[in-house]
Enzyme design. Structure first.
Site, PDB file in Angstrom:
ATOM      1  N   ALA A  50       9.379   2.022  -4.906  1.00 43.96           N
ATOM      2  CA  ALA A  50      10.417   2.906  -4.736  1.00 43.96           C
ATOM      3  C   ALA A  50       9.932   4.421  -4.783  1.00 43.96           C
ATOM      4  O   ALA A  50      10.629   5.145  -3.682  1.00 43.96           O
ATOM      5  CB  ALA A  50      11.390   2.746  -5.691  1.00 43.96           C
ATOM      6  N   GLY A  51       8.918   4.804  -5.189  1.00 45.42           N
ATOM      7  CA  GLY A  51       8.419   6.132  -5.318  1.00 45.42           C
ATOM      8  C   GLY A  51       7.892   6.427  -4.041  1.00 45.42           C
ATOM      9  O   GLY A  51       7.971   7.634  -3.596  1.00 45.42           O
ATOM     10  N   ASP A  52       7.367   5.298  -3.404  1.00 44.34           N
ATOM     11  CA  ASP A  52       6.828   5.750  -1.958  1.00 44.34           C
ATOM     12  C   ASP A  52       7.832   5.944  -1.056  1.00 44.34           C
ATOM     13  O   ASP A  52       8.034   6.876  -0.076  1.00 44.34           O
ATOM     14  CB  ASP A  52       5.731   4.684  -1.603  1.00 44.34           C
ATOM     15  CG  ASP A  52       4.961   4.385  -2.170  1.00 44.34           C
ATOM     16  OD1 ASP A  52       4.315   5.107  -2.874  1.00 44.34           O
ATOM     17  OD2 ASP A  52       4.690   3.211  -2.498  1.00 44.34           O
TER      18      ASP A  52
ATOM     19  N   GLY B  75      12.674   9.121 -13.191  1.00 43.35           N
ATOM     20  CA  GLY B  75      13.120   7.974 -13.521  1.00 43.35           C
ATOM     21  C   GLY B  75      14.376   7.649 -12.744  1.00 43.35           C
ATOM     22  O   GLY B  75      14.684   8.080 -11.472  1.00 43.35           O
TER      23      GLY B  75
ATOM     24  N   TYR C 221      -5.400  -7.085  -9.161  1.00 40.23           N
ATOM     25  CA  TYR C 221      -6.081  -6.363  -7.722  1.00 40.23           C
ATOM     26  C   TYR C 221      -7.391  -7.331  -7.632  1.00 40.23           C
ATOM     27  O   TYR C 221      -8.139  -7.640  -8.506  1.00 40.23           O
ATOM     28  CB  TYR C 221      -6.589  -5.019  -7.845  1.00 40.23           C
ATOM     29  CG  TYR C 221      -5.809  -4.022  -8.423  1.00 40.23           C
ATOM     30  CD1 TYR C 221      -4.578  -3.510  -7.681  1.00 40.23           C
ATOM     31  CD2 TYR C 221      -5.528  -3.504  -9.550  1.00 40.23           C
ATOM     32  CE1 TYR C 221      -3.708  -2.743  -7.939  1.00 40.23           C
ATOM     33  CE2 TYR C 221      -4.800  -2.625  -9.942  1.00 40.23           C
ATOM     34  CZ  TYR C 221      -3.785  -2.304  -9.188  1.00 40.23           C
ATOM     35  OH  TYR C 221      -2.884  -1.093  -9.396  1.00 40.23           O
ATOM     36  N   TYR C 222      -7.717  -7.454  -6.247  1.00 43.53           N
ATOM     37  CA  TYR C 222      -8.891  -8.040  -5.687  1.00 43.53           C
ATOM     38  C   TYR C 222      -9.465  -7.175  -4.626  1.00 43.53           C
ATOM     39  O   TYR C 222      -9.140  -7.491  -3.591  1.00 43.53           O
ATOM     40  CB  TYR C 222      -8.750  -9.482  -5.329  1.00 43.53           C
ATOM     41  CG  TYR C 222      -8.527 -10.389  -6.362  1.00 43.53           C
ATOM     42  CD1 TYR C 222      -9.809 -10.964  -7.284  1.00 43.53           C
ATOM     43  CD2 TYR C 222      -7.215 -10.694  -6.820  1.00 43.53           C
ATOM     44  CE1 TYR C 222      -9.473 -11.880  -8.405  1.00 43.53           C
ATOM     45  CE2 TYR C 222      -6.925 -11.443  -7.886  1.00 43.53           C
ATOM     46  CZ  TYR C 222      -8.018 -12.109  -8.528  1.00 43.53           C
ATOM     47  OH  TYR C 222      -7.672 -12.938  -9.582  1.00 43.53           O
TER      48      TYR C 222
ATOM     49  N   ASP D  48       7.720  -4.436  -0.915  1.00 42.46           N
ATOM     50  CA  ASP D  48       7.808  -2.705  -0.874  1.00 42.46           C
ATOM     51  C   ASP D  48       8.818  -2.105   0.158  1.00 42.46           C
ATOM     52  O   ASP D  48       8.981  -0.989   0.048  1.00 42.46           O
ATOM     53  CB  ASP D  48       6.495  -2.378  -0.788  1.00 42.46           C
ATOM     54  CG  ASP D  48       5.546  -2.743  -1.816  1.00 42.46           C
ATOM     55  OD1 ASP D  48       6.011  -3.343  -2.779  1.00 42.46           O
ATOM     56  OD2 ASP D  48       4.414  -2.184  -1.767  1.00 42.46           O
TER      57      ASP D  48
ATOM     58  N   GLY E 163       0.753  -1.273   0.185  1.00 41.77           N
ATOM     59  CA  GLY E 163      -0.037   0.102  -0.005  1.00 41.77           C
ATOM     60  C   GLY E 163       0.626   1.156  -0.084  1.00 41.77           C
ATOM     61  O   GLY E 163       1.867   1.073   0.753  1.00 41.77           O
ATOM     62  N   ALA E 164       0.631   2.296  -0.969  1.00 41.42           N
ATOM     63  CA  ALA E 164       1.373   3.401  -1.069  1.00 41.42           C
ATOM     64  C   ALA E 164       1.498   4.183   0.133  1.00 41.42           C
ATOM     65  O   ALA E 164       2.691   4.427   0.631  1.00 41.42           O
ATOM     66  CB  ALA E 164       0.833   4.263  -2.323  1.00 41.42           C
TER      67      ALA E 164
END
Length: 340
Positions: A263-265, A235, A111-112, A301, A42-43
């Site tokens: 990685a962005g989070d 990037g 996703y679900y 993550d 989760g972000a």
């Protein structure tokens, strides 16, 4: 070095959905996998977990189902040192689940999460003491895409103009095309991104949303003049922070990439951690890059940070020393957006 505007010190509250994640182990395409590792994704909780790693008081506010996945998610996030006391258990709705499918051209996610517990989040959540007592509230465009009530929550959080809210709002665009079936992503995300105090967006993400005429970070800043701080991530090349009319760019280090999602989070968490402890722009961008590298090096993550002494050495390094660190670290990898 450029001085940054910064929020008052205090806890950070991250609002959004976290799901159980099933990830091939080792990292191979899903259809060839023999084993799946259970993780969480989760972000917003990614940001909270990395903030906690950087010793910033962090809360994650959301909802999970009254099911094993929900208990797993709550436990894993709390084990990272994040305050999960405001996470609600919904007895009527399930916890979302996702499957990661790594491939030669990136990782796809299945996703679900339809009608999940977190998709019922609504503006009333903003009155929770875990939110009202925060120095900074972190949101993403993912939450806005989950349901009408979730979009209303983000709208309400950003209703007042910059400087008029009881807390600073950090917003990561985090565009996930699969979640925006109504075609409203470009308009909605532009409005949210321009109303936040601090906004994170990838250059390729901005181009996909708003057009290839956004050829560089400066063009994105012209489009989004509202945030006090705008961070544009290009990037594996560099990240640029705009503070008012000033800008500062720091190249990304080279990283041996195992899997890019998250990685962005991690970058956002590193940048915010530096911001909250009073660091300048260069150090904030460097800490963003170093934290992102921790996510790039693992299949999940959330990866371990380098030793604190090494982080401090790199934050204090000259530009030449920083470049040397990057050149010696392995194969260059993208600092990509966070987990959906």
């Amino acid at each position: 070095m450029t001085a940054l505007w910064r929020p008052e010190p205090g806890p950070v509250t991250c609002i959004g959905e976290t799901m159980a994640a099933l990830v091939p182990e080792p990292v191979v395409p899903l259809e060839t996998a023999d084993l799946l590792r259970v993780d969480v994704a989760g972000a917003e909780s990614n940001v909270a977990r990395y903030l906690a790693d950087h010793r910033v008081p962090a809360r994650w506010v959301s909802a999970v189902g009254d099911d094993p996945w929900g208990r797993l998610v709550r436990t894993r996030v709390a084990e990272s040192g994040v305050d999960t006391s405001a996470v609600r258990t919904d007895p009527q709705r399930p916890t979302g689940v996702l499957f990661k499918n790594p491939g030669a051209y990136g990782t796809r996610v299945q996703y679900y999460r339809q009608k999940s517990a977190a998709s019922a989040l609504a503006p009333e959540l903003l009155g929770d003491p875990a939110v009202t007592s925060a120095a900074l509230v972190h949101l993403t465009g993912i939450t806005a895409a989950l349901s009408p009530s979730c979009r209303a929550l983000v709208t309400e959080a950003l209703r007042l103009h910059v400087g008029g809210r009881p807390y600073v709002v950090s917003f990561d665009v985090n565009h996930r095309a699969a979640l925006w079936s109504d075609g409203s992503a470009a308009t909605v995300l532009a409005r949210f991104a321009d109303r936040a105090d601090i906004t994170f967006v990838g250059l390729d993400e901005a181009q996909a949303l708003w057009g290839n005429h956004l050829v560089d970070a400066v063009a994105v800043r012209r489009m989004l003049p509202g945030p006090r701080i705008l961070v544009v991530k290009d990037g594996d090349r560099e990240a640029t922070a705009f503070t008012g009319a000033e800008q500062c760019a720091v190249p990304a280090p080279h990283v041996r990439v195992v899997e890019p999602i998250g990685a962005g989070d991690a970058f956002a968490a590193g940048f915010l951690a530096a911001l909250l402890r009073g660091d300048d722009t260069v150090r904030a961008l460097r800490l963003g890059h170093l934290t992102a590298a921790s996510a790039l090096r693992v299949g999940g993550d959330h990866g371990p940070l380098p030793p604190r002494s090494q982080i401090e050495e790199l934050l204090a390094a000259s530009d030449a020393q920083w470049a040397m660190h990057g050149a010696g670290a392995g194969t260059k990898g993208a600092t990509r957006a966070g987990d959906p």
